[in-house]
Design an enzyme around this catalytic site. Sequence first.
Site: not given
Length: 1003
Positions: A55, A57, A179, A425
């Site tokens: 994951h 970001d 997430d 996000h």
Amino acid sequence: MQLLLLNLTIAASLIGLMSTTPTSKPPLSENNCGYKSCHPIKKGFINVHIVPHTHDDVGWLKTVDQYYYGSNSKYQNAGVQYILDTVVDSLRKDKNRRFIYVETAFFWKWWIKQHDIVKSRVRKLVYNGQLEFISGGWSMNDEAVTHYHSIIDQMTWGLRKLNETFGECGRPKIGWQIDPFGHSREMASIFAQLGFDGVLLGRIDHQEKRFRWQTRTPEMVWRGSDSLGEVSDIFTGVMYNTYAPPPGFCFDILCGDEPIIDDKKSFEYNVNRRVDEFVAYLDNVTQVYSTNNVIITMGEDFNYQDAEAWFINLDKLIYYVNERQLTGSKYNLIYSTPSCYVNAIHNETKNNWILKQDDFFPYASDPHAFWTGYFTSRPALKRFERLGNNFLQVCKQLYALADLGPEDMVDLNALREAMGVMQHHDAITGTEKQHVANDYARQLQRGMDECEIITNAAISKLLEVNIELKTCPLLNVSQCTTTTTNDGFVVTIYNPLSRPVDKVVRLPVKEDSYSVNDLQGTEYKTQVIPIPDFIKNIPGRSSQAKNELIFIARGIPALGWKSYRVMVYGKTNKNIIASIKGNKHSVKDTAFIMDPNTGLISSLTIKNVSIDLSQNFFYYNGFVGDNSKFENRSSGAYIFRPDGPLQKITNKKVDYKVYEGELVAEIHQTFNEYISQIIRVNAIDDYVEFDWIIGPLPHSNKNGVEVVTKYQSDLKSNQVFYTDSNGKQMLKRIRNFRPSWKVNLSEPVAGNYYPVTTQISIKDTENELAVLVDRAQGGTSLKDGEIELMVHRNCLHDDAFGVGEALNETAFGLGLVVRGSHYVTVGNNGMAALTKDIVQRRLLDTWTFVVPVDEKVKYNMEFAGLKRPLPKSVQILTLEPWTGFDFLLRLEHVFEKSDQPQPVVVPLADLFTSFEIISAQETTLGGNQWLKDSHRLHFNTNGTVEDLLYQDYNIVTDYETETHLLRNSIKRHTVINAFDDDSLNVSLLPGQIRTFIIQIKKY
């Protein structure tokens, strides 16, 4: 030589673009991707889908570039380029291995730097299904504070890059929202319209998660839209451990977990114990899910920088757990992907799944941690993103209308990509570190600067004259160099809507009187109002402007512009009216009454509908704790947790001044040293604007200050209010209530806050009150007749969810000052037509270009992109250059079925002034697959929400009835590809968006 190289570059770009249609595929001999590449499951066993993933970001603790290159490691040891390098190497070692990748922004940054040999290897991995792209957006977008325009754009841009590069094998099939901090209903609808077969979620409220675990209902069919019905259904699953590996089974170099050691001669041998531990974990997981397929995520944030460390251990784990099948084990482990997992569930059972029709907001991770603060955090950045979307649509439209060439594409792409990053996000949410927020703003400003090159080139081409039009990016502080340093200037107002609009134009000027004329020499009424001191004193403002010039531009053409010549007209001050004519202040059909004893509004009338209405500012003290346990959770960037009741900003009479004229009436209010406001009505709009200026917030309160505004009416709203879902559909909210599970609120204020992307409303049996916002904010109705919105906040303590710093924004050495607007309207019940119209005009607002008057330059001061306007119910959502010489066109029915049930037919033939559409072929929402080729997996549903969810509620509501409507599926037109006018007609049902790749012929 330079010209030759440029021509070769352009030619190469054209070749690449012309070959990238939704039908692009790798050679059939190599195409073993998708469901064909899934490892077979074993009947009679519980198949455990091991999903290696990372994951990544797109900015959070570090900037996008810092994350990609691995720099600034004091904040986080993360380098995406190393992840992709080592994953490719590890996958090539064993064809059984699988890996998924999600964030196209990072992948593309890596891909364009790779040697052709590496690219060939990656293509093979994609074509044989070892490397699979999931979700595929430019970023993993937030679902609370993002608008559906921007979500669709960022998904489309990521999917386009994958399609251009890998064809059908690069097309994602599953949404992967692991997430984001809560999940919206409109996002489910978007995923369904993208052609996805399912969506997997990581975070849902801790109480709902417990309920679904107990009832074995973590899987469901989610209906994203009542208007679209079954077309918007999508299989949805909630994952057991968010997206982390089982405790003790993280094999990354960032983890300290024990590896699997299978050398029996070693004193460290641990296979039996480690397998026992993993099987015990699976025993718990299988108590939750209702099929013989479960998914186990193997990865975390920025994992796999040394991918082989993971894969060596996963190879062993799969082998040794499966070896126990010989002694009766029920588990069968396979390398897998989310797509293969969802497909296996689909193939296993024809069960009727529970139908979900609400959303997953608000999200709480513990009894005192409601993630509702980020609905408002970093309000200036949230507004900047909204302006970025506005300008991106203008930029794309003008590019297409002027038919600019591929040499201009890089400037357009800069804003496309910056806006894609902004949807992440931890970007628009305001949950990033301050230096990262600064970088997001820098990227967005650069993108807008480059798109200004596009708009200038496009308008100049359409005008057939070379001029340098400028925008005024600092109008929020009443600052524009061109309008204050020239005695004469031309104002060009571009309208991105698909119908003509009237616009109240406001420009900062330094003189007292001006004349405004159009092309025909018609002189327009003007009004000049002094800029109040509380705006002049905003930190960082540098302008000679003392006043604002106001005039009304009427009938600005659809996808077009009108220009106006503005000249200084003496210094008589004749247009300024500054007198109090009683307590009622009105222009045309809109009026409000001020209470002279308080300095506050007391009632509102719009088109003969009147209600008692007051408005004032308040604040919450943010809770401060050490975050050592639930009860000690602080209010922070993510979390809203008030400490004590709501406090009034001031108990004194509010100072105010009144300015009234034929065009506008304004009340300038000063509440205290950090809150001021302008209440405004004008001659064309059916709303009252509350233009507030807040900051710098005080630091004397060590808890932080969270400022809200409340609109208090006499409506009997009976615990019910409504908020939008990503700006598209309205959802019913009931105080202290959740439609799908029983809620127990330890935080009754924060637990009733919801994301408000465009509007919040209340109503009773007769009237309705709506407040429309200019950026995403948190909102609620804590008492009947009230609407509360949080507009600014500083949190002087971290809330311990990873960002690691207080939310305390500054600018120019002081606390951040934020300026924004609410648009308040009232009417009889069923005023969706009014609010939708206001939302459209504010979201896709006119864009202002200015240039000093040059008497030598003569140009067309009016242009229309459409030969005929479209009705208010229809909007050209997207018009942009696509691949080769094609354009991407999206048409939207802006009303929902409950608002306006009638379909609308839009004739495409002879619609645009700059080109003729000669063919149109429909695609899925993302433009990456022909609609006729989209065959989504179907999951049966019982069509109801279980009665047990409601049986103990005392509240009487028609919610259940409302959510069981509209079961029928929609028959959609699929392909239009013909040359006669009669066939180029597009039928739009309420709530429907249809996407086409169109071929054009220039006039």
